[in-house]
Motif scaffolding. Structure first.
Motif, PDB file in Angstrom:
ATOM      1  N   GLN A 222       0.837  -1.200   0.000  1.00  0.00           N
ATOM      2  CA  GLN A 222       0.000   0.000   0.000  1.00  0.00           C
ATOM      3  C   GLN A 222       0.875   1.255   0.000  1.00  0.00           C
ATOM      4  O   GLN A 222       0.601   2.212  -0.742  1.00  0.00           O
ATOM      5  N   GLN A 261      -6.142  -4.301   1.344  1.00  0.00           N
ATOM      6  CA  GLN A 261      -6.178  -2.866   1.569  1.00  0.00           C
ATOM      7  C   GLN A 261      -5.548  -2.065   0.433  1.00  0.00           C
ATOM      8  O   GLN A 261      -5.700  -0.846   0.369  1.00  0.00           O
ATOM      9  N   SER A 262      -4.841  -2.744  -0.472  1.00  0.00           N
ATOM     10  CA  SER A 262      -4.258  -2.056  -1.625  1.00  0.00           C
ATOM     11  C   SER A 262      -5.134  -2.147  -2.869  1.00  0.00           C
ATOM     12  O   SER A 262      -4.728  -1.698  -3.947  1.00  0.00           O
TER      13      SER A 262
END
Length: 364
Positions: A222, A261-262
């Motif tokens: 991320q 989350q990326s």
């Protein structure tokens, strides 16, 4: 909090302590103590630990909180806040946290959430930023001066840096971007982070080391994506080779497509690469990028709220979509559709092609 005045009076009488003595210890007037005991006002939340210390009791006992009820209430507030945050309902989230703080004045997570919600209600709007400045600074000061949880202290330092950055671009705010410098200096460097230290210290092969490595990789992917995007704000100024290298790395590290989350960074970077390819005369390559972008966006929105990574390097790591940052978008698929229709710098001729229209139509 509603019975605190009664509790203070009871403890004071039992110990044969005067209002003046209590007032002198915590640094208020005896009239303030008198008002608390007459239920005309409540102590400031910053005074609760001092009052509890003076009487030799816990803050929970002082506030008359049942431990089981307290735990359930706190959990309920946290769940409600996370849901409101996931829906970008920060006005409601702010009001919820004010209620939570009134009920649990010693809970610094609620204070941090309240600070976050104030900042995010209307980001990048001058009038709003100025109106909440004093309150944000007040809450930040309480957390930095009294909270002993380093994670919350560091998190709110980051929130304050973001807020000051916005204020530095706000007319008549009196804030200069250099004001973030002393705060940044107090924050840990990447090598001092929890996940890095955990994967270095726990024994080889242990589950804790595996989990730390998975978290560390997820965070790093991320961070790299954010760095690539922020290096040059204009899409056409970005290096397509670096974007392709990033996407190749993510696909290799997470071959099962569980980008977690990326996800929003991967999705948008396919779009950014498509724009660059189009401007470089590679419309076929651009269409492939946009097709992949649309496919991943639809897949992301169709995912259950909680999933578990299966790719080897992040295996077992849980991803919660409801609490994940999505680049400020409520719905990534809808955001991608808007970008394709009018946001990206594309020629009218390219937008008019049947292949491009089909990509937009695939986003339901």
């Amino acid at each position: 909090m509603i019975h605190i005045g009664e509790t203070i009076k009871k403890l004071r009488k039992e110990r044969n302590i005067t209002q003046h003595a209590l007032a002198n210890f915590i640094g208020v007037s005896y009239q303030s103590v008198s008002k608390w005991e007459r239920f005309e006002s409540y102590p400031d939340i910053t005074l609760i630990p001092s009052i509890a210390s003076f009487f030799g009791v816990t803050t929970d006992m002082l506030l008359g909180v049942n431990p089981i009820d307290k735990e359930n209430r706190i959990k309920l507030y946290e769940e409600k806040y996370n849901l409101l945050k996931a829906e970008n309902k920060f006005e409601e989230a702010s009001k919820l946290m004010k209620e939570a703080i009134a009920e649990f004045p010693g809970n610094y997570l609620f204070l941090a959430n309240y600070m976050q919600s104030l900042i995010l209600i209307y980001p990048y709007r001058d009038e709003r930023n100025l109106s909440v400045k004093a309150e944000v600074e007040r809450v930040y000061g309480i957390i930095q001066n009294y909270c002993t949880n380093d994670r919350l202290r560091v998190w709110t330092k980051g929130l304050m840096c973001n807020f000051l950055q916005e204020l530095s671009e706000t007319e008549n705010s009196g804030v200069d971007i250099s004001e973030i410098d002393p705060i940044l200096e107090e924050m840990p460097i990447m090598r001092n982070t929890r996940d890095y230290m955990a994967m270095m210290l726990y024994p080889h092969g242990s589950e804790k080391r595996k989990t730390a490595c998975a978290k560390g990789l997820s965070e790093m992917i991320q961070l790299i994506g954010e760095i690539i995007n922020r290096k040059a704000s204009n899409i056409l100024e970005r290096d397509p080779n670096i974007i392709e290298a990033y996407l190749n790395f993510v696909r290799t590290a997470m071959p099962d497509g569980d980008y977690g989350q990326s996800s929003y960074l991967v999705i948008f970077n396919y779009g950014y690469l498509g724009v660059i390819k189009h401007h470089n005369g590679d419309d076929k390559g651009a269409l492939e990028c946009f097709r992949k972008e649309a496919e991943l966006a639809v897949k992301y929105e169709a995912m259950p709220d909680v999933t578990t990574h299966t790719s080897y390097l992040v295996e077992g790591l849980e991803f919660n979509k409801t609490t994940a940052f999505k680049g400020g978008y409520d719905n990534i698929a809808y955001a991608i559709k808007e970008a394709l229709e009018s946001g990206y710098q594309l020629s009218d001729e390219f937008r008019a092609t049947e292949e491009f229209k089909k990509i937009i139509e695939s986003i339901k």
